[in-house]
Design a protein around this motif. Structure first.
Motif, PDB file in Angstrom:
ATOM      1  N   LEU A  13       0.826  -1.200   0.000  1.00  0.00           N
ATOM      2  CA  LEU A  13       0.000   0.000   0.000  1.00  0.00           C
ATOM      3  C   LEU A  13       0.858   1.246   0.000  1.00  0.00           C
ATOM      4  O   LEU A  13       0.577   2.218  -0.697  1.00  0.00           O
ATOM      5  N   LEU A  60      -9.797  -6.513   0.815  1.00  0.00           N
ATOM      6  CA  LEU A  60      -8.787  -6.429   1.864  1.00  0.00           C
ATOM      7  C   LEU A  60      -8.959  -7.609   2.820  1.00  0.00           C
ATOM      8  O   LEU A  60      -9.808  -8.467   2.603  1.00  0.00           O
ATOM      9  N   ASP A  64      -8.474  -4.796   8.394  1.00  0.00           N
ATOM     10  CA  ASP A  64      -8.142  -3.602   7.620  1.00  0.00           C
ATOM     11  C   ASP A  64      -9.271  -2.576   7.678  1.00  0.00           C
ATOM     12  O   ASP A  64     -10.455  -2.928   7.753  1.00  0.00           O
ATOM     13  N   ILE A  66     -10.761   1.005   5.833  1.00  0.00           N
ATOM     14  CA  ILE A  66     -10.768   1.954   4.733  1.00  0.00           C
ATOM     15  C   ILE A  66     -11.769   3.048   5.073  1.00  0.00           C
ATOM     16  O   ILE A  66     -12.564   2.910   6.016  1.00  0.00           O
ATOM     17  N   TYR A 228      -6.909   3.862   2.291  1.00  0.00           N
ATOM     18  CA  TYR A 228      -6.628   2.857   3.310  1.00  0.00           C
ATOM     19  C   TYR A 228      -6.155   3.577   4.567  1.00  0.00           C
ATOM     20  O   TYR A 228      -5.255   4.419   4.523  1.00  0.00           O
TER      21      TYR A 228
END
Length: 288
Positions: A13, A60, A64, A66, A228
């Motif tokens: 990322l 993902l 995680d 977002i 992210y």
């Protein structure tokens, strides 16, 4: 093994803002089932080609996070007028796009949780202050457009930086993967390179010019709002690490630029001039 996966994700990322290969899908806007609303705000592009648009699907892993940063009063995409920041300060619904929808087949494995925070203004500012406002609890998603009511509507007046008008509430809506089997949902993000490659006209619904590539935080309009946020609270990354276009081969999204999550928020406006516009679905029902 888990630590290795997380480190790999963060490294990828950081380098390219894309953890896994994106897949292109076609999808139409959900004109027929739009709910009643006072005001809406979104940042993703919908480029008809001729009646549908292209999106990227992006997955993902569990844990995680977002999110999208919304500033009430912004000129969003889609052709709607900006929400009046002095009146429109109640969040009533969130809409997202999912290309998987397996949560409804295997409940508990692919759950997500939404959170809302007051954010600094502008959204690309410093990481303080963040004020947690709301958590949705575990949710499952369907394939396609998903509508999640915020009940009761969430008051955003705490997110005003100035006690008196003008007041532009700035909020961050996040989604955290909490299911025991991550990788879903397959989040929809706008796709600009595929329709251009197919010869579509570069524009957004409502005749708002579509900027391509997009500017980064502090750059040209529009700023990148989606990205992210990391693996834990408080946010590991702020501003968010943007998602590169699925065809971008550069390490910093300089080739084709960043893409935005296909998220929309619906806002209630509690003022004397508030009106509820008729939706496409209501209009079409008059002629059936």
């Amino acid at each position: 093994m888990r630590i290795c996966m997380i480190l790999t994700l963060v490294l990828v990322l950081s380098a390219s803002a894309s953890a896994f290969e994106m897949k292109a899908y076609q999808m139409k806007e959900d004109f027929g089932t739009e709910p009643l609303y006072d005001c809406v705000l979104q940042y993703y592009y919908y480029i008809p080609c001729p009646t549908y648009s292209w999106f990227w699907a992006f997955a993902l892993i569990t844990g995680d996070m977002i999110g999208v940063c919304f500033e009430i009063g912004n000129q969003g995409t889609g052709g709607w007028a900006p929400c009046d920041p002095s009146l429109c300060q109640s969040l009533e619904m969130i809409r997202i796009l999912d290309f998987a929808g397996y949560g409804t087949l295997y409940p508990g494995l692919f759950t997500i949780e939404f959170d809302a925070y007051c954010a600094p203004e502008p959204c690309c500012g410093s990481a303080d202050p963040f004020i947690h406002l709301w958590n949705s609890g575990p949710l499952e998603t369907n394939h396609g457009w998903n509508y999640f009511p915020v009940a009761p509507p969430l008051c955003l007046s705490r997110c005003c930086l100035e006690p008196q008008p003008p007041c532009n509430p700035s909020i961050v809506i996040t989604a955290t993967h909490t299911g025991s089997a991550g990788m879903y949902p397959a989040w929809g993000l706008d796709n600009i390179s595929t329709p251009l490659e197919a010869g579509c006209i570069m524009h957004d619904v409502g005749c708002l010019p579509a900027v391509y590539p997009r500017g980064l935080c502090g750059g040209s309009y529009p700023k990148v709002r989606s990205g992210y946020l990391g693996y834990y609270h408080p946010f590991e990354y702020w501003p968010p690490v943007c998602f590169c276009d699925g065809r971008d081969t550069s390490r910093d999204c300089t080739h084709l630029g960043c893409v935005e999550l296909a998220w929309r928020i619906y806002i209630t406006c509690d003022g004397p001039t508030t009106t509820k516009p008729t939706t496409w679905g209501a209009i079409k029902s008059l002629y059936r």
